[in-house]
Design a protein around this motif. Structure first.
Motif, PDB file in Angstrom:
ATOM      1  N   LYS A 111       0.760  -1.005  -0.058  1.00  0.00           N
ATOM      2  CA  LYS A 111      -0.007  -0.031  -0.079  1.00  0.00           C
ATOM      3  C   LYS A 111       0.852   1.379  -0.013  1.00  0.00           C
ATOM      4  O   LYS A 111       0.498   2.043  -0.623  1.00  0.00           O
ATOM      5  N   ASN A 112       2.000   1.098   0.850  1.00  0.00           N
ATOM      6  CA  ASN A 112       2.815   2.245   0.825  1.00  0.00           C
ATOM      7  C   ASN A 112       3.568   2.739  -0.606  1.00  0.00           C
ATOM      8  O   ASN A 112       3.269   3.758  -1.187  1.00  0.00           O
ATOM      9  N   ILE A 113       3.640   1.760  -1.650  1.00  0.00           N
ATOM     10  CA  ILE A 113       4.368   2.164  -2.828  1.00  0.00           C
ATOM     11  C   ILE A 113       3.001   2.491  -3.454  1.00  0.00           C
ATOM     12  O   ILE A 113       3.371   3.506  -4.259  1.00  0.00           O
ATOM     13  N   GLU A 114       2.088   2.261  -3.398  1.00  0.00           N
ATOM     14  CA  GLU A 114       1.001   2.540  -4.084  1.00  0.00           C
ATOM     15  C   GLU A 114       0.625   4.045  -3.852  1.00  0.00           C
ATOM     16  O   GLU A 114       0.404   4.712  -4.724  1.00  0.00           O
ATOM     17  N   THR A 115       0.545   4.451  -2.538  1.00  0.00           N
ATOM     18  CA  THR A 115       0.335   5.699  -2.182  1.00  0.00           C
ATOM     19  C   THR A 115       1.366   6.722  -2.678  1.00  0.00           C
ATOM     20  O   THR A 115       0.998   7.793  -3.082  1.00  0.00           O
ATOM     21  N   ASN A 116       2.549   6.153  -2.625  1.00  0.00           N
ATOM     22  CA  ASN A 116       3.778   6.920  -3.412  1.00  0.00           C
ATOM     23  C   ASN A 116       3.694   7.183  -4.745  1.00  0.00           C
ATOM     24  O   ASN A 116       3.761   8.423  -5.185  1.00  0.00           O
ATOM     25  N   LYS A 117       2.950   6.157  -5.433  1.00  0.00           N
ATOM     26  CA  LYS A 117       2.702   6.257  -6.686  1.00  0.00           C
ATOM     27  C   LYS A 117       1.987   7.749  -6.976  1.00  0.00           C
ATOM     28  O   LYS A 117       2.021   8.399  -7.781  1.00  0.00           O
ATOM     29  N   TYR A 118       0.741   7.468  -6.203  1.00  0.00           N
ATOM     30  CA  TYR A 118      -0.141   8.739  -6.113  1.00  0.00           C
ATOM     31  C   TYR A 118       0.317   9.924  -5.887  1.00  0.00           C
ATOM     32  O   TYR A 118      -0.047  10.845  -6.487  1.00  0.00           O
ATOM     33  N   PHE A 119       1.116  10.085  -4.839  1.00  0.00           N
ATOM     34  CA  PHE A 119       1.733  11.305  -4.483  1.00  0.00           C
ATOM     35  C   PHE A 119       2.490  11.980  -5.685  1.00  0.00           C
ATOM     36  O   PHE A 119       2.379  13.121  -5.869  1.00  0.00           O
ATOM     37  N   ALA A 120       3.140  11.135  -6.267  1.00  0.00           N
ATOM     38  CA  ALA A 120       3.972  11.470  -7.339  1.00  0.00           C
ATOM     39  C   ALA A 120       3.000  11.971  -8.554  1.00  0.00           C
ATOM     40  O   ALA A 120       3.449  12.995  -9.203  1.00  0.00           O
ATOM     41  N   ILE A 121       2.035  11.152  -9.010  1.00  0.00           N
ATOM     42  CA  ILE A 121       1.106  11.621  -9.830  1.00  0.00           C
ATOM     43  C   ILE A 121       0.355  13.039  -9.314  1.00  0.00           C
ATOM     44  O   ILE A 121       0.278  14.097 -10.222  1.00  0.00           O
ATOM     45  N   MET A 122      -0.014  13.227  -8.211  1.00  0.00           N
ATOM     46  CA  MET A 122      -0.744  14.199  -7.706  1.00  0.00           C
ATOM     47  C   MET A 122       0.125  15.536  -7.666  1.00  0.00           C
ATOM     48  O   MET A 122      -0.247  16.699  -7.829  1.00  0.00           O
ATOM     49  N   SER A 123       1.428  15.275  -7.221  1.00  0.00           N
ATOM     50  CA  SER A 123       2.343  16.520  -7.261  1.00  0.00           C
ATOM     51  C   SER A 123       2.628  17.093  -8.723  1.00  0.00           C
ATOM     52  O   SER A 123       2.821  18.373  -8.721  1.00  0.00           O
ATOM     53  N   GLU A 124       2.240  16.428  -9.642  1.00  0.00           N
ATOM     54  CA  GLU A 124       2.288  16.797 -11.062  1.00  0.00           C
ATOM     55  C   GLU A 124       1.232  17.840 -11.638  1.00  0.00           C
ATOM     56  O   GLU A 124       1.294  18.433 -12.588  1.00  0.00           O
ATOM     57  N   LYS A 125       0.002  17.384 -10.844  1.00  0.00           N
ATOM     58  CA  LYS A 125      -1.223  18.237 -11.203  1.00  0.00           C
ATOM     59  C   LYS A 125      -1.207  19.552 -10.882  1.00  0.00           C
ATOM     60  O   LYS A 125      -0.626  19.898  -9.677  1.00  0.00           O
ATOM     61  N   ASP A 126      -2.076  20.470 -11.416  1.00  0.00           N
ATOM     62  CA  ASP A 126      -2.289  21.747 -10.910  1.00  0.00           C
ATOM     63  C   ASP A 126      -3.405  21.804  -9.827  1.00  0.00           C
ATOM     64  O   ASP A 126      -3.997  20.875  -9.848  1.00  0.00           O
ATOM     65  N   ASP A 127      -3.247  23.074  -8.958  1.00  0.00           N
ATOM     66  CA  ASP A 127      -4.150  23.278  -8.082  1.00  0.00           C
ATOM     67  C   ASP A 127      -5.833  22.759  -8.651  1.00  0.00           C
ATOM     68  O   ASP A 127      -6.507  22.142  -7.905  1.00  0.00           O
ATOM     69  N   VAL A 128      -6.145  23.148  -9.754  1.00  0.00           N
ATOM     70  CA  VAL A 128      -7.382  22.932 -10.114  1.00  0.00           C
ATOM     71  C   VAL A 128      -7.656  21.718 -10.397  1.00  0.00           C
ATOM     72  O   VAL A 128      -8.874  21.260 -10.035  1.00  0.00           O
ATOM     73  N   GLU A 129      -6.809  20.969 -11.099  1.00  0.00           N
ATOM     74  CA  GLU A 129      -7.092  19.508 -11.083  1.00  0.00           C
ATOM     75  C   GLU A 129      -7.154  18.809  -9.780  1.00  0.00           C
ATOM     76  O   GLU A 129      -8.181  17.903  -9.586  1.00  0.00           O
ATOM     77  N   LEU A 130      -6.666  19.165  -8.808  1.00  0.00           N
ATOM     78  CA  LEU A 130      -6.490  18.747  -7.521  1.00  0.00           C
ATOM     79  C   LEU A 130      -7.620  18.881  -6.718  1.00  0.00           C
ATOM     80  O   LEU A 130      -8.441  17.907  -6.187  1.00  0.00           O
TER      81      LEU A 130
END
Length: 137
Positions: free
Chosen positions: A2-21
């Motif tokens: 689960k940690n690896i999966e959430t880290n993957k999401y953190f990386a993806i979300m960090s690339e998105k702009d504020d509006v997308e988030l």
């Protein structure tokens, strides 16, 4: 795992702009896995964007989505122009039939179906004309 999966999401979300988030954690929340939503919320916190800032945004996005849905429904019910019906009847080329099918694929349901219908009427008319000519000539 689960940690690896959430880290993957953190990386993806960090690339998105504020509006997308903001869209992810509000309007589109049900479309995402829980870990992805958590990652989006944490990314907004990291950027120092508070929940009160995006509550107004949620209402605006919901209004925009409603308008988009209304436009799509309106687009599906646009009728075919009379001159196009006449042209399809007089010149029932197979290319026009393909165009009718493409219109249906791109959500112009009524226009596409009417175009195909009038092309079919044209084919029947010319076929009947040929049969009559064969019989009487």
């Amino acid at each position: 795992m689960k940690n690896i999966e959430t880290n993957k999401y953190f990386a993806i979300m960090s690339e998105k702009d504020d509006v997308e988030l903001m869209r992810i954690i509000t309007v589109e929340r049900a479309d995402y896995q829980a870990d992805a939503v958590i990652a989006a919320e944490e990314e907004l916190e990291r950027r120092e964007i508070s929940p009160s800032m995006y509550q107004d945004f949620t209402e605006e996005v919901e209004k925009l989505i409603k308008v988009e849905i209304e436009k799509k429904v309106e687009k599906q019910h646009l009728p075919l122009s009379t001159w196009v019906k006449v042209m399809a009847f007089i010149f029932p080329f197979p290319l026009f039939f393909i165009i009718g099918l493409v219109l249906i694929l791109f959500d112009y349901q009524i226009r596409g179906k009417e175009l195909c219908k009038w092309i079919f009427f044209g084919w029947v008319f010319y076929f009947t004309l040929l049969v009559i000519m064969k019989i009487f000539l």
